[in-house]
Scaffold this active site. Structure first.
Site, short mmCIF file in Angstrom:
data_model
loop_
_atom_site.label_atom_id
_atom_site.label_comp_id
_atom_site.label_asym_id
_atom_site.label_seq_id
_atom_site.Cartn_x
_atom_site.Cartn_y
_atom_site.Cartn_z
N ALA A 68 -37.21 80.60 81.86
CA ALA A 68 -36.72 80.67 83.14
C ALA A 68 -36.49 82.32 83.67
CB ALA A 68 -35.30 79.85 83.29
N GLY A 111 -37.16 78.16 78.63
CA GLY A 111 -37.75 77.26 79.55
C GLY A 111 -39.21 76.87 79.34
N GLU A 114 -39.43 74.85 76.56
CA GLU A 114 -39.46 73.32 77.31
C GLU A 114 -40.23 72.61 78.18
OE1 GLU A 114 -35.49 75.18 78.13
OE2 GLU A 114 -34.47 73.55 77.45
N GLU A 134 -32.31 81.59 74.31
CA GLU A 134 -31.25 81.48 75.47
C GLU A 134 -30.07 82.14 74.74
OE1 GLU A 134 -33.38 79.01 74.76
OE2 GLU A 134 -34.10 78.36 76.92
#
Ligand code: HXC
Length: 263
Positions: A68, A111, A114, A134
């Protein structure tokens, strides 16, 4: 296809495959809100397009996606994050009914990892690196990393990756553990070509039967075995309502190739 800012959406594989290419190489394809809105839009358009049977998603440059967008989210308060549910819309990826193949060409971090795991099949390029960094940023995976990774690679390895934020997983290990179905050596072009050829192969199958099969396999992720097998059987019986089932079984008996036509 439609014009986007941060991605390309093109139709390949003789018109039967949708290709989404993440293209923000300067930010290693960091998944900004705007980029993910485009990804979801492109996937939904391909999902609704009758000729397309499967979708490939890949990244341009040295990353599949480095996560992200950290610059975009760093100043959010808990209330901003919670009230706006700023990554909730990513879940739309899992509602796509056509199979999605992630061709992971490089970094798939946070992300990015993911997103790859939300796809149905991962094919790894030799430079693929999977990781959940993260915790290095003072946060935790937010769109399935703590849930899907453990199912793919086992608890100890998932814990090691999540808790250290380091110890990334390379392509060979990802294939050995089943996170990826295989490694494609060589350049990114070879990886994408292999993913497209797999998508093309899937596109030759009956479209409704592919959708039913994907739904049934994904059920294994959601629920226990008894309930999963029960749901599988309902979907199995449902295929007997399709012309494609009659065609597929007749073609076998008549020793010819089936021609699937159901939409
Ligand atoms: C915003 C990013 C970014 C990211 C890289 N960049 N990752 N920008 N968000 N996730 C930017 C850098 O700031 C830099 O911009 C440019 O891309 C190139 O990155 P470098 O770090 O210079 O490249 P390199 O030295 O090759 O290192 C590659 C890397 C590193 C190891 C992948 O970039 C890295 O660690 N990135 C962050 C990975 C990460 O923590 N991801 C998880 C994000 S959190 P400038 O402007 O300096 O050139 C997350 C939460 C998900 O994903 C939860 C719900 C979705």
């Amino acid at each position: 296809g439609k014009e986007y800012e941060s991605i390309h959406a093109t139709i390949v594989g003789d018109g039967t495959v949708g290709l989404v290419t993440l293209d923000r190489p300067k930010a290693l394809n960091a998944l900004s809100h705007a980029l993910m809105v485009e990804v979801v839009d492109a996937l939904q358009a391909f999902d609704a397009s009758p000729k397309i049977g499967a979708i490939v998603i890949t990244g341009k440059g040295k990353a599949f996606a480095a996560g992200a967008d950290i610059k975009e989210m760093k100043d959010k308060t808990f209330v901003d994050a919670y009230a706006s549910r700023f990554v909730h819309h990513w879940n739309a990826v899992t509602a796509i009914r056509k199979p999605i193949i992630a061709a992971v060409n490089g970094y798939a971090l946070g992300g990015g990892c993911e997103l790859a795991m939300m796809c149905d099949i991962i094919i790894a390029g030799e430079r693929a690196q999977f990781g959940q960094p993260e915790l290095n940023l003072g946060t935790i995976p937010g769109i399935g990393g703590t849930q899907r990774l453990i199912r793919e690679v086992g608890k100890s390895r998932a814990m090691e990756m999540v808790l250290t934020g380091k110890h990334f997983m390379g392509a060979q290990e990802a294939a050995q553990r089943g996170l990826a179905c295989r490694v494609v050596p060589g350049e990114d072009e070879a990886l994408v070509a292999e993913a497209i050829s797999l998508a093309k192969e899937i596109s030759k199958q009956s479209k409704p039967v592919v959708a039913l099969a994907k739904e049934s396999v994904n059920t294994a992720y959601e629920i226990g075995l008894t309930e999963g097998v029960r749901r599988e059987q309902v979907l199995f019986y449902a295929t007997f309502g399709l012309q494609d089932q009659k065609e597929g079984m007749s073609a076998f008996v008549e020793k010819r190739s089936p021609e699937f036509k159901d939409k």
